[in-house]
Design a protein around this motif. Sequence first.
Motif, PDB file in Angstrom:
ATOM      1  N   ARG A  67       0.839  -1.206   0.000  1.00  0.00           N
ATOM      2  CA  ARG A  67       0.000   0.000   0.000  1.00  0.00           C
ATOM      3  C   ARG A  67       0.874   1.255   0.000  1.00  0.00           C
ATOM      4  O   ARG A  67       0.584   2.224  -0.713  1.00  0.00           O
ATOM      5  CB  ARG A  67      -0.936   0.015   1.212  1.00  0.00           C
ATOM      6  N   GLY A  68       1.932   1.232   0.794  1.00  0.00           N
ATOM      7  CA  GLY A  68       2.843   2.371   0.790  1.00  0.00           C
ATOM      8  C   GLY A  68       3.465   2.591  -0.578  1.00  0.00           C
ATOM      9  O   GLY A  68       3.595   3.733  -1.043  1.00  0.00           O
ATOM     10  N   ALA A  69       3.822   1.502  -1.258  1.00  0.00           N
ATOM     11  CA  ALA A  69       4.423   1.616  -2.589  1.00  0.00           C
ATOM     12  C   ALA A  69       3.422   2.194  -3.583  1.00  0.00           C
ATOM     13  O   ALA A  69       3.784   3.011  -4.455  1.00  0.00           O
ATOM     14  CB  ALA A  69       4.907   0.250  -3.052  1.00  0.00           C
ATOM     15  N   ALA A  70       2.154   1.768  -3.473  1.00  0.00           N
ATOM     16  CA  ALA A  70       1.125   2.299  -4.376  1.00  0.00           C
ATOM     17  C   ALA A  70       0.890   3.783  -4.115  1.00  0.00           C
ATOM     18  O   ALA A  70       0.712   4.571  -5.052  1.00  0.00           O
ATOM     19  CB  ALA A  70      -0.172   1.509  -4.202  1.00  0.00           C
ATOM     20  N   LEU A  71       0.876   4.168  -2.839  1.00  0.00           N
ATOM     21  CA  LEU A  71       0.751   5.586  -2.510  1.00  0.00           C
ATOM     22  C   LEU A  71       1.907   6.390  -3.099  1.00  0.00           C
ATOM     23  O   LEU A  71       1.722   7.493  -3.618  1.00  0.00           O
ATOM     24  CB  LEU A  71       0.724   5.760  -0.990  1.00  0.00           C
ATOM     25  N   LEU A  72       3.106   5.821  -3.022  1.00  0.00           N
ATOM     26  CA  LEU A  72       4.287   6.511  -3.532  1.00  0.00           C
ATOM     27  C   LEU A  72       4.225   6.681  -5.046  1.00  0.00           C
ATOM     28  O   LEU A  72       4.676   7.687  -5.592  1.00  0.00           O
ATOM     29  CB  LEU A  72       5.544   5.722  -3.143  1.00  0.00           C
ATOM     30  N   LYS A  73       3.647   5.697  -5.722  1.00  0.00           N
ATOM     31  CA  LYS A  73       3.545   5.775  -7.184  1.00  0.00           C
ATOM     32  C   LYS A  73       2.580   6.856  -7.651  1.00  0.00           C
ATOM     33  O   LYS A  73       2.615   7.258  -8.811  1.00  0.00           O
ATOM     34  CB  LYS A  73       3.122   4.420  -7.747  1.00  0.00           C
ATOM     35  N   LYS A  74       1.727   7.317  -6.752  1.00  0.00           N
ATOM     36  CA  LYS A  74       0.795   8.386  -7.120  1.00  0.00           C
ATOM     37  C   LYS A  74       1.488   9.730  -7.224  1.00  0.00           C
ATOM     38  O   LYS A  74       0.898  10.700  -7.722  1.00  0.00           O
ATOM     39  CB  LYS A  74      -0.320   8.488  -6.070  1.00  0.00           C
ATOM     40  N   ARG A  75       2.724   9.803  -6.774  1.00  0.00           N
ATOM     41  CA  ARG A  75       3.457  11.078  -6.806  1.00  0.00           C
ATOM     42  C   ARG A  75       3.556  11.589  -8.231  1.00  0.00           C
ATOM     43  O   ARG A  75       4.018  10.880  -9.128  1.00  0.00           O
ATOM     44  CB  ARG A  75       4.870  10.881  -6.249  1.00  0.00           C
ATOM     45  N   PRO A  76       3.115  12.818  -8.499  1.00  0.00           N
ATOM     46  CA  PRO A  76       3.244  13.382  -9.851  1.00  0.00           C
ATOM     47  C   PRO A  76       4.703  13.422 -10.272  1.00  0.00           C
ATOM     48  O   PRO A  76       5.585  13.731  -9.466  1.00  0.00           O
ATOM     49  CB  PRO A  76       2.662  14.800  -9.706  1.00  0.00           C
ATOM     50  N   GLN A  77       4.942  13.094 -11.526  1.00  0.00           N
ATOM     51  CA  GLN A  77       6.312  13.065 -12.032  1.00  0.00           C
ATOM     52  C   GLN A  77       6.995  14.410 -11.824  1.00  0.00           C
ATOM     53  O   GLN A  77       6.478  15.460 -12.200  1.00  0.00           O
ATOM     54  CB  GLN A  77       6.316  12.718 -13.523  1.00  0.00           C
ATOM     55  N   GLY A  78       8.158  14.375 -11.196  1.00  0.00           N
ATOM     56  CA  GLY A  78       8.957  15.580 -11.024  1.00  0.00           C
ATOM     57  C   GLY A  78       8.556  16.444  -9.844  1.00  0.00           C
ATOM     58  O   GLY A  78       9.178  17.484  -9.608  1.00  0.00           O
ATOM     59  N   LEU A  79       7.524  16.041  -9.097  1.00  0.00           N
ATOM     60  CA  LEU A  79       7.053  16.844  -7.965  1.00  0.00           C
ATOM     61  C   LEU A  79       7.244  16.076  -6.655  1.00  0.00           C
ATOM     62  O   LEU A  79       7.333  14.853  -6.652  1.00  0.00           O
ATOM     63  CB  LEU A  79       5.577  17.203  -8.139  1.00  0.00           C
TER      64      LEU A  79
END
Length: 397
Positions: A67-79
């Motif tokens: 779940r933490g990894a999926a949350l991290l993948k939501k990070r907008p590219q470059g932000l």
Amino acid sequence: HARRDQLLLDEAIDDYTKAIELNANAVPAFEGRATCYELMREYDKAIQDYSTIISIHPENDHAYNMRGAALLKKRPQGLLLKQADYAAVVSDFKTALRLNENNYHARTNLGKAHSDQRNYREAVECFGAALKTNDGYRYANYRRACACIALANDLQREEQRYGSQLSIKKGRLGVGLATNLNGSANANAAAPAAASPTSPSSPKAPATNKMFLGQRTAIIGEDEAAAANPQEFINLEDKLAAATAERTKCLAMAVADLTKIIDKEKKNFEITAVVHLANCYFDLKEDQLASQEYHDALNLIPADEAGNNAQAQQFLGGTMGGGGGMTLNATMAASLLGSTIAMGSVVMAAPLGDTTLLKQVIHSKLEQIAARKDSTAAGPHSGVASLGATASSVAVK
């Protein structure tokens, strides 16, 4: 699982959903469906399934990690992540580690979260802890190398800032001394012959010693006198030396990690690591080693760019370090030629689509190595300033 493995994702999701309808506590079905959602970049749905697993099995460290990894993948590219999202990601990984301290995947993902948030020292520490649990986990080596290089880039900027401040202060001190001494000389010349320069009857007593003591005098002005404070020089020089030492240590650690993961007999799939290693050697002024790695990188650039992109993405496992998944373009090319560390960070994070540009950057580095060699041969005072110029240079042995 067969449909998922064949990337028949819609069909796989239907199968997992049917399994869940038959058994609302079917953890493997929720996990399989969540994985499909992640592959489809439907992260909110994946997070929901992982949360369901946690509600069914609160001690499932793997579910917290995923779940933490999926949350991290939501990070907008470059932000950067919003602080609340960052806190949630860190909380999931730390919970996974509380439940299973040997979960090196969670430890590595925690490092990635810190690295993506540009907290590179924390990231390096996490990757190191993951490697203590599994010293063969090559991905953690790769991530730590990225974090070390990103931190070295920050430290290089600190060195430049401290160096500039020292130069400004030295310049002010030089002007102040000249003004002070000339003024004192003129005053002494105009004084009566019998008068002592330090006597109360003197027209003007020299104040040079005051400036060396760091006292603020009216002769050279308050700013210039402050700039002459010896303790300020010492503090700046100490900060510069500390930044240089830490940057050298970071680059040495990156070299060790990259050397470990690069197969000397078969370097394909690892061109980004090779370029990164070359950049580290370049900045450490290990020019012979840097040149060898740059030439190896040139030999590794394939004709099949599409195939290489897929290989690079598979090896990188997504965004590396704090690079934000950037792709190379003409604007970046100009900046890359001016910073060896920045070049490494970007190449590490980028699909290797523009191989022509990559070759140009590498050839530029080789030319700088040749110029540096020529300047060294010409004499100690004719050297060209290196990209990572520091107060002192420590080579990695």
